[in-house]
Design a protein around this motif. Structure first.
Motif, PDB file in Angstrom:
ATOM      1  N   THR A  72       0.797  -1.234   0.000  1.00 36.12           N
ATOM      2  CA  THR A  72       0.000   0.000   0.000  1.00 36.12           C
ATOM      3  C   THR A  72       0.828   1.282   0.000  1.00 36.12           C
ATOM      4  O   THR A  72       0.311   2.348  -0.339  1.00 36.12           O
ATOM      5  N   SER A  73       2.121   1.190   0.380  1.00 38.45           N
ATOM      6  CA  SER A  73       2.870   2.453   0.521  1.00 38.45           C
ATOM      7  C   SER A  73       4.285   2.380  -0.041  1.00 38.45           C
ATOM      8  O   SER A  73       5.146   3.177   0.337  1.00 38.45           O
ATOM      9  N   SER A  74       4.526   1.427  -0.948  1.00 40.16           N
ATOM     10  CA  SER A  74       5.848   1.357  -1.579  1.00 40.16           C
ATOM     11  C   SER A  74       5.706   0.798  -2.985  1.00 40.16           C
ATOM     12  O   SER A  74       4.643   0.332  -3.382  1.00 40.16           O
ATOM     13  N   SER A 224      17.933   1.472   2.321  1.00 37.45           N
ATOM     14  CA  SER A 224      17.723   2.652   1.477  1.00 37.45           C
ATOM     15  C   SER A 224      16.250   2.783   1.099  1.00 37.45           C
ATOM     16  O   SER A 224      15.685   1.873   0.493  1.00 37.45           O
ATOM     17  N   TYR A 225      15.667   3.939   1.434  1.00 38.82           N
ATOM     18  CA  TYR A 225      14.294   4.268   1.028  1.00 38.82           C
ATOM     19  C   TYR A 225      14.366   5.367  -0.033  1.00 38.82           C
ATOM     20  O   TYR A 225      15.065   6.366   0.154  1.00 38.82           O
ATOM     21  N   GLU A 226      13.618   5.196  -1.123  1.00 38.21           N
ATOM     22  CA  GLU A 226      13.627   6.238  -2.159  1.00 38.21           C
ATOM     23  C   GLU A 226      13.013   7.531  -1.622  1.00 38.21           C
ATOM     24  O   GLU A 226      13.550   8.619  -1.834  1.00 38.21           O
ATOM     25  N   TYR A 227      11.894   7.422  -0.932  1.00 34.43           N
ATOM     26  CA  TYR A 227      11.304   8.551  -0.212  1.00 34.43           C
ATOM     27  C   TYR A 227      11.318   8.226   1.271  1.00 34.43           C
ATOM     28  O   TYR A 227      10.979   7.110   1.670  1.00 34.43           O
ATOM     29  N   ASP A 228      11.703   9.188   2.091  1.00 33.50           N
ATOM     30  CA  ASP A 228      11.603   9.033   3.540  1.00 33.50           C
ATOM     31  C   ASP A 228      10.235   9.581   3.946  1.00 33.50           C
ATOM     32  O   ASP A 228      10.011  10.793   3.878  1.00 33.50           O
ATOM     33  N   THR A 257       5.490   9.687  14.497  1.00 28.92           N
ATOM     34  CA  THR A 257       6.566   9.330  13.567  1.00 28.92           C
ATOM     35  C   THR A 257       6.461   7.861  13.149  1.00 28.92           C
ATOM     36  O   THR A 257       6.642   7.523  11.974  1.00 28.92           O
ATOM     37  N   MET A 258       6.159   6.985  14.117  1.00 29.23           N
ATOM     38  CA  MET A 258       6.004   5.558  13.796  1.00 29.23           C
ATOM     39  C   MET A 258       4.895   5.346  12.772  1.00 29.23           C
ATOM     40  O   MET A 258       5.071   4.628  11.791  1.00 29.23           O
ATOM     41  N   MET A 259       3.751   5.989  12.999  1.00 30.44           N
ATOM     42  CA  MET A 259       2.616   5.817  12.088  1.00 30.44           C
ATOM     43  C   MET A 259       2.910   6.414  10.713  1.00 30.44           C
ATOM     44  O   MET A 259       2.545   5.836   9.687  1.00 30.44           O
ATOM     45  N   LEU A 263       2.775   4.244   7.258  1.00 25.65           N
ATOM     46  CA  LEU A 263       1.723   4.514   6.278  1.00 25.65           C
ATOM     47  C   LEU A 263       2.156   5.423   5.130  1.00 25.65           C
ATOM     48  O   LEU A 263       1.540   5.439   4.074  1.00 25.65           O
ATOM     49  N   GLY A 264       3.223   6.222   5.339  1.00 25.18           N
ATOM     50  CA  GLY A 264       3.650   7.177   4.312  1.00 25.18           C
ATOM     51  C   GLY A 264       4.301   6.504   3.114  1.00 25.18           C
ATOM     52  O   GLY A 264       4.820   5.394   3.198  1.00 25.18           O
ATOM     53  N   GLN A 265       4.301   7.220   1.983  1.00 25.86           N
ATOM     54  CA  GLN A 265       4.850   6.683   0.735  1.00 25.86           C
ATOM     55  C   GLN A 265       6.369   6.584   0.804  1.00 25.86           C
ATOM     56  O   GLN A 265       7.058   7.524   1.157  1.00 25.86           O
TER      57      GLN A 265
END
Length: 380
Positions: A72-74, A224-228, A257-259, A263-265
């Protein structure tokens, strides 16, 4: 009773009672409804009620939660380097730290799917003050890093944690994950705190540092995350540091911050398992007698592995080019990718505030700076 009771995760014989205590908690219901949206509530409640080991809890429930988060978010998770590891050996994974929940959760999903030994993972006790989160953490084989202690208590706590990590690795054949530093990296600079290594070395007793750290089988892990997804939430702390001010967290900031991290992209994510630290440790021991200098050199070894194996994304190259007013890496991204990143920048911060803008861009650009620095060092 165990001397580790204050920090350890649950034993398997404690799991069922722990699960029963939270099975009808509203946060558990929300977690399971997110994980199994098309499954009748009674089904997952009945399955939870017969869960009696951490492995079953992670395999039958939490691994599905992490897959749902990725869905859902990656745009997917990729890995490299794990094929060099032995499936029956326990390792100490030391990684850069970007996300409170996902860093260790993603690692354990990879280990589960590849049939490697999963980890017991460190988490700050300040992050699990709510009873539900505390129980959930212990069900996920987390152990507590005690925060906010006096200097004397800190020393005792560090010795306890050092002994516990060594016991997990050597007596239980259980892999362990710890971050390379206390707290997440806010500015994109991944550096190992010498204090983390000092804590680990407290269990070394009469062994030389080189022999002890070889025995731990340390695997530097690059995440490595493309978007943080928490990039904008890190800005107040970055700005406070730039202004040499003391940053005080807001109430429930860690939970927010955890949530956001969950859930963030995130777009694409990559995990790379570096080579197990071995012969390089002998070289350090042979060239240096001073223990502090040895620890400093070991920290640099871990840093070099994490930084060199960090997967750089278009977002990193775009940020580097913008902040340096160059097109040096324009072949690494498309115009569309640059437009999307600039739009994200405009939506998340006030782009007219140069300090804020540079702080945000540096978070993404610094991994490029650091890789360039190590590449230059390699060829000099």
């Amino acid at each position: 009773m165990s001397k580790f009771d204050a920090i350890r995760s649950f034993y398997d014989h404690e799991v069922n009672e722990a699960v029963q205590s939270i099975v009808r908690h509203p946060m558990m219901k929300a977690l399971m409804n997110f994980t199994f949206p098309d499954t009748d509530e009674k089904i997952w409640i009945d399955q939870l009620k017969v869960t009696d080991s951490i492995f079953d809890f992670q395999k039958n429930f939490i691994s599905h939660t992490i897959r749902k988060i990725l869905e859902t978010s990656s745009q997917g998770l990729t890995t490299s380097g794990f094929e060099k590891l032995d499936k029956n050996t326990s390792y100490l994974y030391i990684s850069n730290h970007r996300d409170i929940v996902l860093d260790t959760s993603l690692l354990n999903l990879v280990l589960l799917e590849k049939d490697y030994i999963m980890t017991s993972s460190a988490i700050g006790d300040n992050l699990v003050e709510q009873n539900f989160l505390h129980i959930l953490a212990k069900l996920n084989r987390n152990f507590l890093v005690q925060r906010g202690l006096s200097l004397r208590e800190q020393l005792k706590s560090s010795q306890l944690m050092s002994d516990y990590i060594y016991d997990l690795l050597k007596s239980e054949n259980r892999s362990v994950w710890i971050a390379q530093r206390e707290g997440r990296t806010k500015d994109g600079n991944d550096t190992t705190q010498q204090g983390v290594l000092k804590m680990l070395a407290m269990a070394s007793q009469h062994h030389s540092l080189a022999e002890f750290f070889k025995d731990l089988k340390i695997v530097p892990l690059s995440i490595s995350y493309e978007y943080d997804p928490t990039d904008v939430l890190k800005m107040p702390q970055i700005l406070a540091k730039q202004k040499d001010e003391v940053y005080i967290k807001a109430k429930d900031e860690d939970f927010t911050t955890m949530m956001s991290g969950v859930l963030g992209q995130k777009k694409r994510i990559h995990l790379h398992a570096g080579d197990v630290l071995d012969s390089d440790l002998d070289a350090i021991s042979a060239s240096q007698d001073n223990k502090n200098k040895q620890l400093q050199s070991i920290a640099q070894l871990i840093d070099e592995s994490i930084i060199r194996n960090y997967r750089l994304w278009p977002t990193n190259y775009i940020a580097y080019d913008i902040i340096n007013h160059t097109d040096k890496f324009s072949d690494k991204y498309s115009e569309q990718e640059k437009l999307l990143f600039e739009r994200r920048l405009e939506m998340r911060i006030d782009v007219d505030d140069e300090v804020l803008k540079n702080g945000f861009l540096s978070m993404y650009a610094n991994p490029v700076n650091n890789q360039l620095r190590y590449t230059k060092k390699l060829f000099n």
